[in-house]
Write an enzyme that holds these catalytic residues in place. Sequence first.
Site, PDB file in Angstrom:
ATOM      1  N   SER A   6      16.705   0.253   3.493  1.00 20.13           N
ATOM      2  CA  SER A   6      15.269   0.488   3.678  1.00 20.13           C
ATOM      3  C   SER A   6      15.015   0.975   5.094  1.00 20.13           C
ATOM      4  CB  SER A   6      14.484  -0.799   3.443  1.00 20.13           C
ATOM      5  OG  SER A   6      13.188  -0.653   4.007  1.00 20.13           O
ATOM      6  N   HIS A  31      15.786   3.948   0.642  1.00 18.89           N
ATOM      7  CA  HIS A  31      14.596   3.223   0.172  1.00 18.89           C
ATOM      8  C   HIS A  31      13.460   3.453   1.167  1.00 18.89           C
ATOM      9  CE1 HIS A  31      12.608   0.014  -2.151  1.00 18.89           C
ATOM     10  NE2 HIS A  31      12.161  -0.443  -0.993  1.00 18.89           N
ATOM     11  N   ASP A  33       9.651   2.707   2.104  1.00 17.52           N
ATOM     12  CA  ASP A  33       8.554   1.754   1.901  1.00 17.52           C
ATOM     13  C   ASP A  33       7.238   2.302   2.434  1.00 17.52           C
ATOM     14  OD1 ASP A  33       9.798  -0.660   0.770  1.00 17.52           O
ATOM     15  OD2 ASP A  33      10.959  -0.682   2.628  1.00 17.52           O
ATOM     16  N   MET A  35       3.322   1.697   2.903  1.00 21.58           N
ATOM     17  CA  MET A  35       2.359   0.587   2.914  1.00 21.58           C
ATOM     18  C   MET A  35       1.020   1.084   3.418  1.00 21.58           C
ATOM     19  SD  MET A  35       4.657  -2.318   4.695  1.00 21.58           S
ATOM     20  CE  MET A  35       6.294  -2.727   4.114  1.00 21.58           C
ATOM     21  N   HIS A  64       9.083   3.304  -2.633  1.00 21.40           N
ATOM     22  CA  HIS A  64       8.454   2.043  -3.055  1.00 21.40           C
ATOM     23  C   HIS A  64       7.020   2.060  -2.533  1.00 21.40           C
ATOM     24  CE1 HIS A  64       8.460  -2.653  -2.462  1.00 21.40           C
ATOM     25  NE2 HIS A  64       7.586  -2.263  -3.382  1.00 21.40           N
ATOM     26  N   MET A  66       3.714   0.542  -1.844  1.00 23.15           N
ATOM     27  CA  MET A  66       2.897  -0.673  -1.686  1.00 23.15           C
ATOM     28  C   MET A  66       1.503  -0.202  -1.316  1.00 23.15           C
ATOM     29  SD  MET A  66       5.873  -2.867   0.145  1.00 23.15           S
ATOM     30  CE  MET A  66       6.764  -1.359   0.488  1.00 23.15           C
ATOM     31  N   MET A 135      10.792  -8.140  -6.441  1.00 22.93           N
ATOM     32  CA  MET A 135      10.592  -8.491  -5.023  1.00 22.93           C
ATOM     33  C   MET A 135      11.101  -9.913  -4.792  1.00 22.93           C
ATOM     34  SD  MET A 135       9.299  -5.822  -3.572  1.00 22.93           S
ATOM     35  CE  MET A 135       9.380  -6.614  -1.960  1.00 22.93           C
ATOM     36  N   ASP A 173      14.708  -6.371  -3.878  1.00 27.12           N
ATOM     37  CA  ASP A 173      14.201  -5.973  -2.556  1.00 27.12           C
ATOM     38  C   ASP A 173      13.665  -7.186  -1.799  1.00 27.12           C
ATOM     39  OD1 ASP A 173      13.099  -4.622  -0.395  1.00 27.12           O
ATOM     40  OD2 ASP A 173      11.603  -3.525  -1.568  1.00 27.12           O
TER      41      ASP A 173
END
Length: 217
Positions: A6, A31, A33, A35, A64, A66, A135, A173
């Site tokens: 990540s 990966h 992320d 957010m 991913h 979020m 998660m 994750d």
Amino acid sequence: MKIAPSILSADFSKLGEEVTSIVEMGADYIHIDMMDGQFVPNISFGPMVMKAIRPLTDATFDAHLMIDHPERYIDAVVDAGADIITVHVEATEHIHRVIQQIKAAGKKAGVVVNPGTPIEAVLPVIDLVDLVLVMTVNPGFGGQSFIESQLEKVTKLAQWRKEKYLNYEIEIDGGVNAQTAQLCREAGADVLVAGSYIFGAADRKTAIDSLRPSYEI
Ligand code: DX5
Ligand code: ZN
């Protein structure tokens, strides 16, 4: 076993170099992320940053999201070069529609649950997705402790996959390190995300290798 470092824990001041070197060290997926400060209490980066690093590698980009109501950003994430796009069941009333949207764009679709959400929440879309992410921390930050109770979800996903003749990948994750990776493998995971454990290691290549099955602790 695939390893997905990540980049949330990478050095953002030299993100390009970080990505190139982690791929050389054997990363299977990158990966990514995203957010939004709304769905999770932190803001990371958006599709523009992913687009900037896309030309550096052919490695699979595992995005991913979020993000609250991710349907608003699927086009941008596709355009930025994601290969797999994973969305939270908690983030939209229309998880089925978002999965359809991702598949219609020709990308792999993933669905993810927070620790507080029963894994049964993915059942309505389980035959549509390419990946289910469990998660093992509450999303928002790197470097948190692994929540072991979540492994039960992985066991169920492995069982359902067999019973239903499906072939989604099972990804984990949060809080993954050499010790917890062993538990993940035993539960039936196929892909392990790790941020702080890999990027915080003095020897990142050894850290990646230590998550794979053949590694003896
Ligand atoms: C958490 C993110 C994770 C995070 C994992 O919200 O989804 O991908 O980077 O970090 P570690 O491996 O440090 O728990
Ligand atoms: Zn993640």
